[in-house]
Design a protein around this motif. Structure first.
Motif, PDB file in Angstrom:
ATOM      1  N   CYS A 299      -5.339  -1.706  -1.699  1.00  0.00           N
ATOM      2  CA  CYS A 299      -4.584  -0.606  -1.087  1.00  0.00           C
ATOM      3  C   CYS A 299      -3.191  -0.492  -1.677  1.00  0.00           C
ATOM      4  CB  CYS A 299      -4.494  -0.850   0.427  1.00  0.00           C
ATOM      5  SG  CYS A 299      -3.674   0.464   1.349  1.00  0.00           S
ATOM      6  N   ASN A 300      -2.810   0.732  -1.993  1.00  0.00           N
ATOM      7  CA  ASN A 300      -1.435   1.088  -2.357  1.00  0.00           C
ATOM      8  C   ASN A 300      -0.986   2.074  -1.290  1.00  0.00           C
ATOM      9  OD1 ASN A 300       0.968   1.932  -3.464  1.00  0.00           O
ATOM     10  ND2 ASN A 300       0.101   2.682  -5.388  1.00  0.00           N
ATOM     11  N   PRO A 301      -0.487   1.586  -0.134  1.00  0.00           N
ATOM     12  CA  PRO A 301      -0.293   2.449   1.032  1.00  0.00           C
ATOM     13  C   PRO A 301       0.887   3.407   0.875  1.00  0.00           C
ATOM     14  CG  PRO A 301       0.592   0.284   1.482  1.00  0.00           C
ATOM     15  CD  PRO A 301      -0.089   0.189   0.134  1.00  0.00           C
ATOM     16  N   ALA A 314       0.699   3.433   7.010  1.00  0.00           N
ATOM     17  CA  ALA A 314       0.378   2.135   6.421  1.00  0.00           C
ATOM     18  C   ALA A 314      -0.054   1.146   7.499  1.00  0.00           C
ATOM     19  CB  ALA A 314       1.584   1.597   5.654  1.00  0.00           C
ATOM     20  N   PHE A 318      -3.566  -1.004   7.805  1.00  0.00           N
ATOM     21  CA  PHE A 318      -3.691  -2.453   7.931  1.00  0.00           C
ATOM     22  C   PHE A 318      -4.519  -2.828   9.161  1.00  0.00           C
ATOM     23  CE2 PHE A 318       0.737  -2.495   5.862  1.00  0.00           C
ATOM     24  CZ  PHE A 318       0.181  -2.390   4.597  1.00  0.00           C
ATOM     25  N   THR A 321      -8.072  -2.340   8.337  1.00  0.00           N
ATOM     26  CA  THR A 321      -8.525  -3.362   7.395  1.00  0.00           C
ATOM     27  C   THR A 321      -8.912  -4.639   8.130  1.00  0.00           C
ATOM     28  OG1 THR A 321      -7.154  -2.476   5.609  1.00  0.00           O
ATOM     29  CG2 THR A 321      -7.866  -4.757   5.401  1.00  0.00           C
ATOM     30  N   LEU A 331      -7.483  -8.682   1.633  1.00  0.00           N
ATOM     31  CA  LEU A 331      -6.767  -7.427   1.420  1.00  0.00           C
ATOM     32  C   LEU A 331      -5.719  -7.672   0.350  1.00  0.00           C
ATOM     33  CD1 LEU A 331      -5.631  -4.555   2.100  1.00  0.00           C
ATOM     34  CD2 LEU A 331      -4.224  -5.684   3.855  1.00  0.00           C
ATOM     35  N   TRP A 332      -5.782  -6.898  -0.727  1.00  0.00           N
ATOM     36  CA  TRP A 332      -4.758  -6.935  -1.774  1.00  0.00           C
ATOM     37  C   TRP A 332      -3.962  -5.639  -1.699  1.00  0.00           C
ATOM     38  CZ3 TRP A 332      -3.940 -10.524  -5.960  1.00  0.00           C
ATOM     39  CH2 TRP A 332      -4.717 -11.683  -5.854  1.00  0.00           C
ATOM     40  N   THR A 333      -2.669  -5.785  -1.559  1.00  0.00           N
ATOM     41  CA  THR A 333      -1.790  -4.635  -1.324  1.00  0.00           C
ATOM     42  C   THR A 333      -0.607  -4.661  -2.273  1.00  0.00           C
ATOM     43  OG1 THR A 333      -2.324  -4.821   1.036  1.00  0.00           O
ATOM     44  CG2 THR A 333      -0.499  -3.385   0.451  1.00  0.00           C
ATOM     45  N   TYR A 335       3.234  -2.706  -2.504  1.00  0.00           N
ATOM     46  CA  TYR A 335       4.112  -1.836  -1.723  1.00  0.00           C
ATOM     47  C   TYR A 335       5.549  -1.990  -2.194  1.00  0.00           C
ATOM     48  CZ  TYR A 335       4.792  -6.228   0.871  1.00  0.00           C
ATOM     49  OH  TYR A 335       5.038  -7.533   1.213  1.00  0.00           O
ATOM     50  N   TYR A 341       6.192  -5.391   4.418  1.00  0.00           N
ATOM     51  CA  TYR A 341       4.998  -5.284   5.255  1.00  0.00           C
ATOM     52  C   TYR A 341       4.356  -6.643   5.575  1.00  0.00           C
ATOM     53  CZ  TYR A 341       4.528  -0.185   4.536  1.00  0.00           C
ATOM     54  OH  TYR A 341       4.694   1.166   4.539  1.00  0.00           O
ATOM     55  N   MET A 345       1.052  -7.397   8.101  1.00  0.00           N
ATOM     56  CA  MET A 345      -0.270  -7.778   7.600  1.00  0.00           C
ATOM     57  C   MET A 345      -0.701  -9.145   8.129  1.00  0.00           C
ATOM     58  SD  MET A 345      -0.356  -6.208   3.721  1.00  0.00           S
ATOM     59  CE  MET A 345       1.217  -6.871   3.205  1.00  0.00           C
TER      60      MET A 345
END
Length: 376
Positions: A299-301, A314, A318, A321, A331-333, A335, A341, A345
């Motif tokens: 995710c690139n929120p 965002a 999460f 997710t 979860l790979w994010t 931001y 964040y 998370m």
């Protein structure tokens, strides 16, 4: 219109379902709306139903045609229409001929992306009645002279209304003769050996967003035994397709609430020969995805809700997710680092570690533990 709600989009004290630009569009277009039948009116990118329902209620219209790129806006309009007893007075369409053929009046909330405006303007000029009037409005702080230039590529006459309450209307008339449709556009990303297909309203267009580029550096580290992955907020599908190409054993679902993004991602998957392993859904933050059904989410929120800076979207991502990941899932994010964040998370997904950080972005990995699932 004060009764309208944004739900199921994020709701907060600084976020509104109706604003001064909606009211100004309806006022400036009032005489034109009063002179046509409802099935010759199209409303495009109506935020939460103010334009559609305002025109219907004020002028007694039926058969109004509507296109909203964002699913949350489409659902909010449907909810508000049911609450007002007007659900049978409009029909929803994709951007194209069925939406616009023989239309005489178009009400439009100006999109912030010029490419999105260009695709809309081209479609209106291409399919609507030659006498069509386009009433395109927005808040002054988001309007630019370039919007006039974009409209002028498809219309011979473009002028601005007087401003009111920090809002303004651009009126476009006299469609020009047009050549081949300019969208979707196709581009090759040599660094990824990947073809990108992009409609006008899709985030970042055919380009590789710099946050996504940073996250892509870590694709091969993402849960090595993953079989089912989700690209949450997939945009044009770059992450989903890159993951599918790098990890042939992985099936990927891309989700986005933007109709333009979904069409783009499907076309990108097909252009790169992975359409058999990349499925794309128009969905609101994975609301329609089964719980505990994915091993990996990337995710690139966003950090905007519409035009307002707000982290609500965002956080919603999460939370979903945490519901969708299986025990042991990741979860790979990526931001903007100032948003921090990580704590959110940790609470909504599981143990979160910083994997990488540069001058602007942070990449994190959140792990969904068995204990986290049991505590739900």
């Amino acid at each position: 219109m004060s009764r309208l709600r944004r739900y199921p989009d994020v709701e907060a004290v600084n976020l509104y379902a109706v604003d001064a630009a909606d009211r100004l569009i309806l006022d400036v277009a009032a005489d034109s709306l009063a002179a046509v039948e409802g099935d010759r009116v199209a409303v495009i990118d109506d935020g939460y139903g103010a334009l559609t329902l305002g025109a219907i209620a004020t002028h007694g219209l039926s058969g109004v045609r509507v296109h909203q790129d964002l699913l949350t806006g489409e659902l909010a309009l449907a909810n508000n229409a049911r609450a007002l007893g007007l659900a049978d007075r409009y029909t929803a369409h994709a951007l194209g001929r069925r939406l616009l053929e023989d239309v005489r009046v178009v009400l439009l909330r100006l999109p912030r992306a010029l490419s999105g405006l260009a695709e809309i303007a081209d479609a209106v000029a291409r399919y609507a009645d030659p006498e069509v009037e386009v009433f395109a409005g927005g808040r002054d702080k988001y309007l630019t002279p370039a919007m006039n230039d974009v409209l002028s590529e498809s219309f011979a006459a473009v002028r601005a209304s007087r401003g009111r309450q920090k809002s303004r209307i651009l009126l476009a008339q006299q469609p020009k003769p047009l050549g081949e449709p300019p969208y979707p556009v196709h581009s090759r990303l040599d660094e990824l050996e990947l073809e990108v297909v992009a409609h006008g309203a899709a985030f970042s267009g055919p380009r590789l967003d710099i946050g996504t580029r940073f996250l892509l550096e870590h694709v091969r580290r993402m849960k090595p035994d993953a079989r089912d992955a989700i690209d949450l907020g997939c945009g044009t599908g770059i992450l989903a397709v890159a993951l599918a190409k790098a990890r042939p054993q992985v099936s990927v679902v891309g989700t986005d609430q933007s109709a333009a993004a979904v069409a783009s991602a499907r076309a990108t998957a097909a252009a790169n020969g992975v359409a058999d392993r990349v499925t794309v859904l128009r969905d609101d933050a994975m609301a329609g995805v089964a719980e505990h059904s994915a091993d990996l989410v990337v995710c690139n929120p966003p950090f905007h809700v519409g035009a307002a800076v707000h982290t609500g979207s965002a956080i919603k991502m999460f939370a979903e997710t945490g519901r969708v990941l299986r025990p042991g899932g990741e979860l790979w994010t990526v931001y903007n680092s100032h948003l921090n964040y990580r704590g959110v998370m940790e609470r909504l997904v599981g143990k979160t570690d910083v994997v990488a950080r540069n001058r602007k972005f942070t990449v994190t990995r959140s792990m969904r533990g068995l204990r986290d699932v049991r505590q739900e």
